[in-house]
Scaffold this motif. Structure first.
Motif, PDB file in Angstrom:
ATOM      1  N   ALA A 127     -16.142  22.212  -3.545  1.00  0.00           N
ATOM      2  CA  ALA A 127     -14.698  22.453  -3.533  1.00  0.00           C
ATOM      3  C   ALA A 127     -14.389  23.707  -4.331  1.00  0.00           C
ATOM      4  O   ALA A 127     -15.149  24.094  -5.230  1.00  0.00           O
ATOM      5  CB  ALA A 127     -13.952  21.255  -4.123  1.00  0.00           C
ATOM      6  N   VAL A 128     -13.253  24.329  -4.009  1.00  0.00           N
ATOM      7  CA  VAL A 128     -12.845  25.561  -4.683  1.00  0.00           C
ATOM      8  C   VAL A 128     -11.350  25.499  -4.976  1.00  0.00           C
ATOM      9  O   VAL A 128     -10.555  25.055  -4.138  1.00  0.00           O
ATOM     10  CB  VAL A 128     -13.146  26.803  -3.809  1.00  0.00           C
ATOM     11  N   ASP A 129     -10.992  25.929  -6.207  1.00  0.00           N
ATOM     12  CA  ASP A 129      -9.586  26.048  -6.593  1.00  0.00           C
ATOM     13  C   ASP A 129      -9.350  27.524  -6.885  1.00  0.00           C
ATOM     14  O   ASP A 129      -9.698  28.029  -7.956  1.00  0.00           O
ATOM     15  CB  ASP A 129      -9.293  25.201  -7.831  1.00  0.00           C
ATOM     16  N   GLU A 130      -8.775  28.234  -5.920  1.00  0.00           N
ATOM     17  CA  GLU A 130      -8.598  29.672  -6.058  1.00  0.00           C
ATOM     18  C   GLU A 130      -7.618  30.034  -7.162  1.00  0.00           C
ATOM     19  O   GLU A 130      -7.766  31.061  -7.818  1.00  0.00           O
ATOM     20  CB  GLU A 130      -8.130  30.257  -4.721  1.00  0.00           C
ATOM     21  N   GLU A 131      -6.587  29.215  -7.363  1.00  0.00           N
ATOM     22  CA  GLU A 131      -5.584  29.526  -8.379  1.00  0.00           C
ATOM     23  C   GLU A 131      -6.190  29.522  -9.787  1.00  0.00           C
ATOM     24  O   GLU A 131      -5.864  30.371 -10.606  1.00  0.00           O
ATOM     25  CB  GLU A 131      -4.428  28.523  -8.298  1.00  0.00           C
ATOM     26  N   GLN A 132      -7.064  28.560 -10.044  1.00  0.00           N
ATOM     27  CA  GLN A 132      -7.673  28.468 -11.377  1.00  0.00           C
ATOM     28  C   GLN A 132      -9.049  29.137 -11.434  1.00  0.00           C
ATOM     29  O   GLN A 132      -9.686  29.156 -12.469  1.00  0.00           O
ATOM     30  CB  GLN A 132      -7.821  26.999 -11.790  1.00  0.00           C
TER      31      GLN A 132
END
Length: 483
Positions: free
Chosen positions: A289-294
């Motif tokens: 999974a990836v959280d681009e904002e953080q």
């Protein structure tokens, strides 16, 4: 008449004695004119003169006329006796001290030929043993480095006490990562955009992906390796062979070669990607999974004991899930390359037919009441008990945690020699930091120097090691300023 004769005789004796004394005195003075050792001669002669006086016997005057007594003064000519001062030559007897020459025994000191045995000191070939001081080369230590008050590690990285007012090094914004190692006993639901939902935890009962797979890594000699895990996890997610059979650093290249229409090379990770390290680190893992904002990503990887696990049950425990940043991943594994899946979440109909088929299969996956994974739940914190001075030791995200407080100058210099230029400082909670990472000691066989490791207090960078590693290779010793 007798009285008169006696008186006359005594008078003569006195006169004679006086005359003799004067004569001797005069003769005694003569040597003082320039003879060396005159003081010793005069000392001896007075004794000689006294003896002459005692030799003058009053009986002699009785044998002759009274006037004859004055003639006795002539007797002082007996100064021949003063020739006895030749006896003063006796002082030459001190030549007898020359007799010490007789101590031919001193010649015996020649016997110190035994001291020639000191030739044995030629054995000082042993002193060549001082070459052992070459041993100090080992101090690739020290000691040393060895103990001094906490000081700036190096001029480029002065010691800076941490505080909100410390403007020389702004505290990094956002969480310290790896933020958390996900509990391997807690499952969750994950979504790979454009593909579907999957389980967070691997299913080792899935024979096609694991023990019964066609993977070239499916052998006891390779169980537990990072490649073994990455192949099995990939198959669980996508349902087909990834096509890689080499080392960890080769997996991305081999995947792209085998499936160029399904994956693309990238420096930016996406959910469902496979990542490979550079040649030196030789590692591979999966991005879930990836959280681009953080700027965070959830990854899974294996082989943290550095060896294969021929016992299946042990192999299935040698893996973990972590939340990291791309930057941290690169610091851990060097140059990292990603093979991202070519997926379009908005238009899944445009995806490769293999992915479309897999998406339908995943729709039948049972998740029960599992909740979706959320980065917010792991952001910046360890959900277990953090290490503190009072507790002293805990079981943290990477194993047993302890702490130590020693000067770090030597340790920082070692890191400098390795190319690390991050600032050495002390965080407000007492953790000694190198850049944005906590300095820790670990078993360098498990966690190489410079690698990153999760702790209950944040991400640690391995800078040191200790004797504890001999008994517990998974223990992490955290550097702090606690007193």
């Amino acid at each position: 008449m007798n009285t008169k004769k006696l008186f006359a005789a005594l008078t003569a004796v006195c006169i004679s004695a006086q005359a003799a004394g004067l004569t001797v005195f005069a003769e005694t003075i003569v040597p003082d004119d320039g003879q060396e050792g005159s003081s010793s001669a005069s000392t001896d002669q007075p004794g000689t003169a006294d003896s002459d006086i005692t030799n003058t016997d009053p009986v002699l005057p009785e044998e002759g006329d009274t006037p004859a007594a004055p003639e006795t003064p002539d007797q002082p000519q007996e100064p021949v006796t003063p020739e006895e001062p030749d006896d003063t030559d006796k002082p030459e007897t001190p030549d007898k001290p020359e007799e010490p020459e007789e101590p031919k025994d001193p010649d015996e000191p020649e016997e110190p030929k035994d001291p020639e045995e000191p030739e044995d000191p030629e054995e000082p070939e042993n002193p060549e043993e001082p070459e052992e001081p070459a041993g100090p080369e080992q101090p690739e230590t020290p000691a040393p480095e060895q103990p001094a008050p906490v000081q700036p590690a190096v001029p480029v990285a002065p010691y800076e006490p941490a505080s909100p007012d410390n403007t020389t090094y702004p505290l990094p914004a956002g969480p310290y990562a790896p933020l958390k190692v996900i509990n391997t006993m807690e499952d969750a639901r994950l979504t790979i955009p454009g593909l579907g939902d999957i389980h967070l935890l691997p299913d080792f009962d899935n024979a096609k992906a694991w023990k019964g797979s066609s993977s070239s890594y499916n052998t006891p000699a390779l169980w537990g390796q990072c490649t073994w895990f990455a192949w099995g996890r990939f198959y669980e997610i996508y349902g087909f062979d990834p096509g890689f059979t080499g080392n960890g650093n080769q997996c991305v290249d081999q995947l792209l070669a085998a499936h160029p229409d399904k994956f693309v090379r990238s420096d930016t990770p996406e959910a469902g990607a496979v990542f490979s390290s550079d040649y030196d680190h030789n590692h591979v893992g999966i991005v879930l999974a990836v959280d681009e904002e953080q700027d965070l990503m959830l990854i899974q990887e294996a082989n943290f004991d550095g060896i294969s696990n021929p016992v299946w049950e042990e192999a299935t425990l040698d893996w973990k899930t972590s939340v990291v940043t791309p930057e941290i991943l690169e610091q851990a594994y060097g140059q990292v390359t990603y093979a991202n899946p070519i997926l379009d979440a908005e238009h899944p109909e445009y995806n490769h037919t293999v992915f479309q088929d897999r998406s339908k299969e995943l729709e039948d996956t049972e998740f029960g009441d599992l909740e979706y994974f959320s980065f917010d739940e792991v952001e910046g914190v360890w959900h277990g008990q953090p290490l503190d001075r009072q507790t002293g030791t805990i079981m943290g995200p990477s194993g047993k945690e302890t702490y130590y407080n020693l000067p770090m100058t030597g340790v920082v210099n070692i890191m400098r020699a390795m190319g690390n230029k991050d600032l050495y400082w002390v965080r407000s909670d007492g953790c000694k930091m190198l850049g944005r990472y906590i300095m820790v000691a670990a078993d360098l066989r498990v966690h190489p120097r410079g690698s990153l490791v999760e702790t209950s207090l944040g991400t640690g960078i391995v800078c040191d090691t200790g004797e504890f590693a001999l008994t517990n290779p998974y223990q992490i010793d955290i550097a702090v300023a606690w007193r």
